[in-house]
Design a protein around this motif. Structure first.
Motif, PDB file in Angstrom:
ATOM      1  N   ASP A   1      24.987  95.486  78.849  1.00  0.00           N
ATOM      2  CA  ASP A   1      24.211  94.484  78.124  1.00  0.00           C
ATOM      3  C   ASP A   1      22.854  94.832  78.078  1.00  0.00           C
ATOM      4  O   ASP A   1      22.319  94.632  76.705  1.00  0.00           O
TER       5      ASP A   1
ATOM      6  N   ARG B   1      21.806  92.503  74.828  1.00  0.00           N
ATOM      7  CA  ARG B   1      22.446  91.303  74.867  1.00  0.00           C
ATOM      8  C   ARG B   1      22.130  90.511  75.967  1.00  0.00           C
ATOM      9  O   ARG B   1      22.158  91.144  77.116  1.00  0.00           O
ATOM     10  N   GLU B   2      22.266  89.228  75.946  1.00  0.00           N
ATOM     11  CA  GLU B   2      21.819  88.329  77.129  1.00  0.00           C
ATOM     12  C   GLU B   2      23.151  88.246  78.006  1.00  0.00           C
ATOM     13  O   GLU B   2      24.356  88.066  77.325  1.00  0.00           O
TER      14      GLU B   2
ATOM     15  N   GLY C   1      22.300  83.831  81.931  1.00  0.00           N
ATOM     16  CA  GLY C   1      21.134  84.605  81.924  1.00  0.00           C
ATOM     17  C   GLY C   1      20.913  84.917  83.321  1.00  0.00           C
ATOM     18  O   GLY C   1      19.834  85.054  83.803  1.00  0.00           O
TER      19      GLY C   1
ATOM     20  N   GLY D   1      20.476  90.675  84.128  1.00  0.00           N
ATOM     21  CA  GLY D   1      20.881  91.440  82.837  1.00  0.00           C
ATOM     22  C   GLY D   1      19.369  92.292  82.803  1.00  0.00           C
ATOM     23  O   GLY D   1      18.965  92.809  83.834  1.00  0.00           O
TER      24      GLY D   1
ATOM     25  N   ARG E   1      16.465  94.233  79.872  1.00  0.00           N
ATOM     26  CA  ARG E   1      15.560  94.284  78.687  1.00  0.00           C
ATOM     27  C   ARG E   1      15.185  95.672  78.368  1.00  0.00           C
ATOM     28  O   ARG E   1      14.397  96.249  79.348  1.00  0.00           O
TER      29      ARG E   1
END
Length: 536
Positions: free
Chosen positions: A376, A381-382, A386, A389, A391
């Protein structure tokens, strides 16, 4: 344990791939009843040897003799993403026959498929229950499982089969700590003949004997890995000392040869002067000269023989000293400043930021979602809901997947590198692969024929040759399929890497040597917690 002794015998076995590459040549030896750890460097032919025993490959010459059926776990088992849990267990045919009979189909072929195994479902329920699965999951696909879950299920299937001979190729790949402990328990009571190829020294130390495949020879040592390693170190120490002694002897013989030539030259000059002075009759001088020449020839022959013998002794001593070639991993410098935000990992209880050239390890039980989190993160991708995950804050990320499934199986190592480094010539790519000990015909063979360690090196080369260099390296179980010496070299390379590093691994011995800044555990509820007990 069965009273019938199950053995594997290799009689002058040779094997060549279709392109003529020699994998094994004139190999002889045997593996006996009990638990054997098969070790050797990547590319030595361990997996090829197991496939020959399993009957998946046929020797080019010679014979493999087994006393009993063979159960086999390939190291690529987790690549079969479309296979079902029943397939992994090896019971899909029997199960389908049982279901057909239960539905009223009395075709004789169904009864033949079941044989005497009418209790297969009960035994499957028990085996799956031991590893935390239920019979209702038999139709699930490998692609839906973690690598560790797939591996445990496949091993449970081999236990169910109860073959006299069982071969496990890197069974601890992807296994979490608790799963490795379950495997250790299974190994302790495994019936018949069990042969395990592994880089896991803890597992190898549970073996009754250690077999090594090195330089085309199979040698057997009557003890576990640590005892074999101690024996090998002592043997190599003695071999090195013998080589040094032989080298000194050769130098001494060569020095005596030079001194003898000088002495003969002086004697010849003296005889010539005496002859020219007329002090000795010509016939007498001629006889003396012939005797001197014969004596000199005899001396030279003797000295040459001693020198040749000393050279032969040195060659024999050198042959016993291992010249284990090291791979040379040089990771590029991505010039990541300490203030640069690289990525963040989000759990249900907290968010962890990776900043600058930090080194972070992520651990946790099989199936909690570590690999999913990495994918992810990489794909930006989320995650569903939610909950868990990540970033990314950088553009250049190098990702080494757990299953090593990002390669074109039909293309060569060179072709796979060309796909990501189109600006490099074939010669440049071959030179880079040679630094990873991939050279000769192996770089032109389809990667599907390479060993797990060789496949790893192709994947690693794709990362190293990427331009611009990765600011973050993400490794998912990087020590899978690597021999112990290569793991050590990978550690050295990663310790010199100047970018950020995120590693998922169940190999705690590997993690403790990376100079980690943070160790996080992903829980089944999606929490991210620090692991203070693991040295960093």
């Amino acid at each position: 344990m069965s009273s019938t002794r199950s053995t594997i015998t290799f009689n002058d076995v040779s094997f060549e791939w279709a392109d003529g590459t020699v994998a094994l040549e004139h190999l002889s030896g045997s593996l006996n009843q009990g638990r054997t750890g098969l070790v050797g460097d990547n590319g030595a032919g361990k997996s090829t040897l197991l496939r020959l025993v399993a009957g998946l490959l046929t020797p080019t010459s010679g014979h493999v003799v087994t006393t009993g059926d063979v159960g086999y776990l390939p190291q690529t088992i987790t690549l079969e993403r479309d296979a079902s849990v029943a397939d992994l267990l090896g019971i899909s045919g029997t199960l389908a026959a049982l279901r057909a009979i239960e539905s009223g189909d009395v075709d004789a072929r169904h009864f033949d498929a079941v044989g005497d195994d009418w209790e297969i479902e009960t035994r499957v329920d028990e085996a799956l229950g031991e590893i935390g699965f239920g019979a209702g999951e038999l139709d699930r696909r490998v692609g839906e499982l973690s690598g560790g879950e797939a591996m445990l299920i496949a091993i449970a299937g081999l236990r169910i089969r109860r073959s006299p001979i069982t071969l496990l190729d890197e069974p601890t790949n992807n296994l979490a700590r608790e799963a490795r402990e379950k495997l250790a328990g299974l190994v302790a009571s495994w019936p018949g003949t069990l042969v395990i190829v592994s880089h896991d020294t803890e597992l190898l130390d549970r073996m009754d004997q250690t077999a090594e495949l090195h330089s085309g020879r199979l040698t057997l040592f009557g003890g576990p890995y640590s005892a074999w390693q101690e024996h090998l170190e002592l043997e190599q120490g003695a071999a090195v000392q013998a080589a040094r002694t032989a080298e000194q002897t050769l130098k001494a013989e060569k020095r005596q040869r030079i001194e003898a030539e000088a002495k003969l030259a002086r004697r010849e000059r003296t005889g010539r002067k005496a002859q020219l002075s007329g002090g000795i009759p010509r016939i007498v001088a001629g006889n003396l000269a012939r005797k001197a020449q014969a004596s000199a020839g005899s001396m030279r022959t003797s000295l040459d023989a001693r020198t040749d013998a000393a050279q032969a002794a040195l060659d024999a001593a050198d042959a016993r000293v291992r010249d284990d070639e090291a791979i040379h991993l040089t990771l590029p410098d991505p010039e990541v400043p300490r203030s640069r935000r690289i990525a963040e990992l989000r759990g249900t209880n907290r968010t962890v930021v990776i900043q600058g050239p930090e080194r972070v390890a992520l651990v946790g039980a099989n199936g909690v979602g570590k690999t999913t989190l990495l994918e992810d993160l990489r794909l930006r991708r989320e995650s569903p809901g939610g909950r868990v995950g990540g970033r990314l804050f950088v553009d250049h990320v190098g990702y080494l997947p757990q299953r090593l499934d990002g390669l074109d199986e039909h293309a060569s190592a060179v072709g796979n590198i060309h796909a990501v480094a189109s600006g490099m010539t074939t010669g440049e790519i071959r030179n880079q692969l040679a630094r990873l000990l991939l050279r000769g015909d192996s770089v032109e063979r389809p990667v599907s024929t390479l060993s797990g360690g060789q496949r790893f090196r192709v994947c690693l080369a794709r990362l190293l040759l990427a331009e611009p260099p990765a600011q973050l390296l993400v490794f998912d179980e990087p020590t899978n399929n690597l021999d112990i010496r290569t793991v050590n070299q990978l550690v050295d390379a990663l310790r010199d890497y100047r970018g950020a590093l995120l590693v998922v691994s169940h190999d705690y011995a590997f993690l403790t040597r990376l100079g980690l800044d943070v160790v996080l555990e992903l829980g089944s509820d999606g929490t991210l917690d620090d692991v203070p007990g693991l040295p960093v």
